[in-house]
Design a protein around this motif. Sequence first.
Motif, PDB file in Angstrom:
ATOM      1  N   SER A   1       8.245 -40.004 -76.127  1.00 33.76           N
ATOM      2  CA  SER A   1       7.872 -38.626 -75.821  1.00 33.76           C
ATOM      3  C   SER A   1       6.542 -38.281 -76.481  1.00 33.76           C
ATOM      4  CB  SER A   1       8.950 -37.654 -76.303  1.00 33.76           C
ATOM      5  OG  SER A   1      10.080 -37.704 -75.476  1.00 33.76           O
TER       6      SER A   1
ATOM      7  N   ASN B   1       6.864 -27.979 -74.868  1.00 32.28           N
ATOM      8  CA  ASN B   1       7.812 -29.089 -74.970  1.00 32.28           C
ATOM      9  C   ASN B   1       8.358 -29.183 -76.384  1.00 32.28           C
ATOM     10  OD1 ASN B   1       6.969 -31.981 -76.325  1.00 32.28           O
ATOM     11  ND2 ASN B   1       5.159 -30.734 -75.868  1.00 32.28           N
TER      12      ASN B   1
ATOM     13  N   TYR C   1      10.785 -32.081 -78.625  1.00 33.97           N
ATOM     14  CA  TYR C   1      11.432 -33.387 -78.584  1.00 33.97           C
ATOM     15  C   TYR C   1      11.995 -33.747 -79.955  1.00 33.97           C
ATOM     16  CZ  TYR C   1       6.975 -34.987 -80.600  1.00 33.97           C
ATOM     17  OH  TYR C   1       5.866 -35.135 -81.393  1.00 33.97           O
TER      18      TYR C   1
ATOM     19  N   ASP D   1      15.705 -40.618 -77.945  1.00 32.71           N
ATOM     20  CA  ASP D   1      14.548 -39.728 -77.785  1.00 32.71           C
ATOM     21  C   ASP D   1      14.912 -38.710 -76.707  1.00 32.71           C
ATOM     22  OD1 ASP D   1      12.114 -38.532 -77.109  1.00 32.71           O
ATOM     23  OD2 ASP D   1      10.978 -40.383 -77.295  1.00 32.71           O
TER      24      ASP D   1
ATOM     25  N   GLN E   1      13.706 -35.024 -74.868  1.00 31.85           N
ATOM     26  CA  GLN E   1      12.614 -34.065 -74.727  1.00 31.85           C
ATOM     27  C   GLN E   1      12.965 -33.013 -73.676  1.00 31.85           C
ATOM     28  OE1 GLN E   1       9.073 -34.943 -72.406  1.00 31.85           O
ATOM     29  NE2 GLN E   1       7.749 -34.303 -74.090  1.00 31.85           N
TER      30      GLN E   1
ATOM     31  N   ARG F   1      10.944 -30.026 -71.547  1.00 33.32           N
ATOM     32  CA  ARG F   1       9.583 -29.589 -71.235  1.00 33.32           C
ATOM     33  C   ARG F   1       9.644 -28.515 -70.155  1.00 33.32           C
ATOM     34  NH1 ARG F   1       5.336 -32.140 -67.817  1.00 33.32           N
ATOM     35  NH2 ARG F   1       3.369 -31.190 -68.447  1.00 33.32           N
TER      36      ARG F   1
ATOM     37  N   ASN G   1      14.010 -34.980 -70.393  1.00 31.05           N
ATOM     38  CA  ASN G   1      13.581 -36.379 -70.373  1.00 31.05           C
ATOM     39  C   ASN G   1      14.247 -37.163 -71.506  1.00 31.05           C
ATOM     40  OD1 ASN G   1      11.639 -35.782 -68.275  1.00 31.05           O
ATOM     41  ND2 ASN G   1      10.320 -34.904 -69.853  1.00 31.05           N
TER      42      ASN G   1
END
Length: 724
Positions: A146, A417, A419, A435, A437, A439, A461
């Motif tokens: 990210s 965003n 993350y 990970d 994220q 956004r 994501n």
Amino acid sequence: MKTLIFTISAFFWLTMGLFAQQQTTDSLIGKKVVLDEVFVSAVRVTNASPVTFSNLSKEDIKPRNLGQDIPILMNFLPSVVTTSDAGAGVGYTGIRVRGSDATRVNVTINGIPYNDAESQGTFWVNMPDFASSTESLQLQRGVGTSTNGAGAFGASLNLLTDGYSEEAFAQVSSSLGSFNTLRNNVKFSTGLLNNHIELSGRLSQINSDGYIDRARVDLESYFLQAAYKDENTLIKALLFGGHEITYQAWYGIDENTLESDRTFNPSGIYTDENGVTQFYENEVDNYKQDHFQLLWNEKLSANWSSNLAIHYTRGRGFFEQFREDDDFDTYGFTPLNVDSEVVNTTDLIRRRWLDNDFYGTVFSANYEKDKLNFIIGGGWNTYKGDHFGEVIWARFASNSEYRDRYYDDTSTKTDFNLYTKANYKLDSKWSLYGDLQYRSVGYQANGEDTGLVDDTFNFFNPKAGITYDLNKKNNFYFSYAVANREPNRNDYENGNPKPENLKDFELGWRYVSSDVQVNTNVYYMKYRDQLVLTGELNDVGAPLRANVGDSYRLGLEIDANIRLNDKFSITPNIALSSNKNQEFIFQRDGVVQNLGNTNIAYSPKLIAGNLLTYFPKPELQLILLSKYVGEQFMGNIDAEASILEAYSQTDFNVQYELKCNGFLDSIVLSGLVNNIFNAKFESNGYFFTFDDDFSNPGTVTTIEGAGFYPQAGTNFLVGATLNF
């Protein structure tokens, strides 16, 4: 006059640098401190992460850094294809990674987004000679980790600018070469004053006539930095930017012209009142861009550290065009009666302006202890752009006034965003990576080309992976990543575009020993509603894209660094891939057809490169660089007319360092001969189709055409750098 001003400025900064110098050093540019890497730690990865990547350091770049743009300096990385509008690597340049163009390569500088918010492209011509202020860069292929800014659909590239120097230095560098290319720059650093404060900077100027006719460039840039450090704090304030004036060379040429006159440039062509073909001398792109960054890293405790950055970018400029027999309606002119005839077309000169502001903040916090490395970060950024057009001269101007705007559009884009990433070591061999994220993107525009746009996109994501260390030399990884991406401004020209979705699978093996390093990975990138390049260009030379249903990229990448002995090393890489649109629908000869699986545009099946490096003595380095790019289609319908032929290029690079005593520390001489075998090749082009229903009434025939961007034959650059 500009040369005189540059020379005076260079002398001024050099004098300051020498005045501040307090001790000599055997380093070319003083002792750099790796602490600066904390500014990109949130967006970079290491071998402990299940991500496919390549690194380039300043030392890797330096032998070939003679004025060409950063994409050209990255040409020999795996799965990378580069191109240059002017044909020689100076001016407008482009890069594709795994077949994905620059709009799909996420670029950050010190963790701050650099891609243009609206077009999503990266215009290195706006920051000429930026490689001279780059400490290192990392290219992550695929979705990667990210990061900030637009999602990575082919790769993400993050650059770290010059680290602060503990010791003072000054540096003057000049290079010249083919096509009247000339680059001058000067750098300096005060070193750490009172062990806490450093001031440094660079001024650069680059001029070139280009390989393509009239594709001249006049480029100026600067980089200024103030740094403060103590035991727990590192603060840097950066001001950098550039001004480019580039004669337009983005139209390419057709196949017939390619055979008869490779360097022909149709830009600016018109016929004067006597019927003589002329070229408008000021058909230029003229743009200025300035960046401000304030970076603050704080070590909060033995385990916690934080990064905070605020940034502002100011861009403004235009491209100028001579237009022959343009309609009055385009400019809001009223028809005229001249000599009893109605006049509703005119020759004119217009400027199309872009005036924009981009600002925001990015932040991260890092916790590292024992088996856990945890990062939480994000960013909030806003873009405001004005697009407007002016007619600065017209043969018949009707009722217009000077500086009237024949269009005046605005656009706003917000990007937020957040993350979180974690790498957890289960035991001595296994590590887990996660990970996540979120956004959110908002985009509003009111252009005649885009229509009224008021879209909001919310993306999630996730990414996950696992790493297995078999032993100290062998490392295996597997990852799965999801990316979503909003359309860019040009996509709205084709209707109502959908956002894209990508699922990326990466399986890799790394081998590291004292003499051999090998990276091998297999990837499968599954797209939904991918915005693929159609091969067509809009009226300003920008590539157009369109959603396709399902598509994929499947590939194998291998790169290595092998030390053969004390003097020889080789750095080969190869990428094999299959890139397909599935069940591709196309209207040909008036009939909608399912073409089945077709090749994705600009996606060669084979890309290979190699560096053969020879050190006959420590101060002398010789490198033979080779690149091969396989055949590729410039459209998505596998048409013969859309084929861009395979090509290869071989360059030769030499660097020699002469140590000195006293006032002058060293002299570094560099030489680069590009395309030593004088191959004739085209690294880029475009493809278009249109339906002809006039030639044969009652029938529709699909007409195809293509254009190409020739690259220079054998050409050279030589340079000298004086280090004080």
